[in-house]
Write a protein that holds these residues in place. Sequence first.
Motif, PDB file in Angstrom:
ATOM      1  N   TRP A  28       0.842  -1.202   0.000  1.00  0.00           N
ATOM      2  CA  TRP A  28       0.000   0.000   0.000  1.00  0.00           C
ATOM      3  C   TRP A  28       0.876   1.251   0.000  1.00  0.00           C
ATOM      4  N   TRP A  31       2.594   1.596  -3.343  1.00  0.00           N
ATOM      5  CA  TRP A  31       1.657   2.020  -4.388  1.00  0.00           C
ATOM      6  C   TRP A  31       1.381   3.520  -4.293  1.00  0.00           C
ATOM      7  N   VAL A  32       1.095   4.023  -3.082  1.00  0.00           N
ATOM      8  CA  VAL A  32       0.842   5.458  -2.898  1.00  0.00           C
ATOM      9  C   VAL A  32       2.086   6.266  -3.279  1.00  0.00           C
ATOM     10  N   PHE A  34       4.651   5.469  -5.286  1.00  0.00           N
ATOM     11  CA  PHE A  34       4.980   5.447  -6.703  1.00  0.00           C
ATOM     12  C   PHE A  34       3.912   6.139  -7.545  1.00  0.00           C
ATOM     13  N   SER A  35       2.652   5.998  -7.192  1.00  0.00           N
ATOM     14  CA  SER A  35       1.603   6.636  -8.007  1.00  0.00           C
ATOM     15  C   SER A  35       1.675   8.156  -7.885  1.00  0.00           C
ATOM     16  N   LYS A  36       1.784   8.666  -6.641  1.00  0.00           N
ATOM     17  CA  LYS A  36       1.865  10.122  -6.453  1.00  0.00           C
ATOM     18  C   LYS A  36       3.216  10.664  -6.923  1.00  0.00           C
ATOM     19  N   LEU A  38       5.339   9.365  -9.284  1.00  0.00           N
ATOM     20  CA  LEU A  38       5.447   9.357 -10.744  1.00  0.00           C
ATOM     21  C   LEU A  38       4.636  10.484 -11.363  1.00  0.00           C
ATOM     22  N   ASP A  39       3.483  10.784 -10.760  1.00  0.00           N
ATOM     23  CA  ASP A  39       2.639  11.865 -11.270  1.00  0.00           C
ATOM     24  C   ASP A  39       3.348  13.224 -11.153  1.00  0.00           C
ATOM     25  N   LYS A 246       3.705  18.683  -4.238  1.00  0.00           N
ATOM     26  CA  LYS A 246       3.997  17.852  -5.418  1.00  0.00           C
ATOM     27  C   LYS A 246       5.500  17.560  -5.507  1.00  0.00           C
ATOM     28  N   TRP A 249       6.442  14.910  -3.017  1.00  0.00           N
ATOM     29  CA  TRP A 249       6.180  13.543  -3.486  1.00  0.00           C
ATOM     30  C   TRP A 249       7.240  13.092  -4.493  1.00  0.00           C
ATOM     31  N   PHE A 253       9.589   9.864  -4.055  1.00  0.00           N
ATOM     32  CA  PHE A 253       9.691   8.818  -5.077  1.00  0.00           C
ATOM     33  C   PHE A 253      11.148   8.529  -5.434  1.00  0.00           C
TER      34      PHE A 253
END
Length: 275
Positions: A28, A31-32, A34-36, A38-39, A246, A249, A253
Amino acid sequence: MRKRKIINVIIMSLSTIAALIGLFFLFWILWVLFSKGLDAMSIKIFTLDTAPPGREGGLRNALVGQLILVGVASLIGIPLGIMAGTYLSEYGGNSKFSNFLRDISDIMMSAPSIVIGAFVYAILVAPVGHFSGWAGAVALAIMMIPIVLRTTDDMLSLVSKQLREAAYALGAPKYKVIMQVVYRGAKVGMLTGILLSIARIAGETAPLLFTSFNNNFYTTNLDEAMASLTVTMFNFATSPYDDWIKLGWAAAFILGAFVLFVNIIGRMIIKKKVK
């Protein structure tokens, strides 16, 4: 017999559930992250320095500062850790002094990083009167030394005595036996310890808050306060500005990917050694 089987099934079930819960939260988090992360990634992250809220900025100064801090800490910590571990394994043996050093190293490995930061602040920052990259690198090196020391000590101890005796029988002096026989037999394990120690210090924030602090400008001068990814991430992720969050994050990452990569490399080396 039936009672033992029932207890065994219960314990195994509880252990499996605990492991699944741990894995669930681990994936979890990943996932949070890498998703945030990468964005938030873009080429500007690597080409622009941090900027005030509302202005376009990146993490170039923090990336360079992080590389310098970890690099200098590695240059200080790795040789000292290897030499100290070599002394314990090859010269100290099981003497009281050596065992005392091993106990101190174990305590240092579990010491809170903020305590090490406060210690370095007292001896390097307060007397000088300003934060510096040198102080940050020393704080990270202090955290690194016990990990490298204990890994080196353990790995050298695993090299068989027969190899040493064979080298001595050929007339090799002790330093050559250590350099050309013992180190060669333990190099994979020692390298793994070094990689894990780098991964350990790369994600540290607390000691840098007391030592290198932060710098919104690009610098490679270790005499000045220096930016790092961890401190920048801490500051930006807790700010009320969306663009800074941003960037926080993105920093998380990059750090997470680096630590994950180093750990995977370390595990692959261990696996290769076992084979």
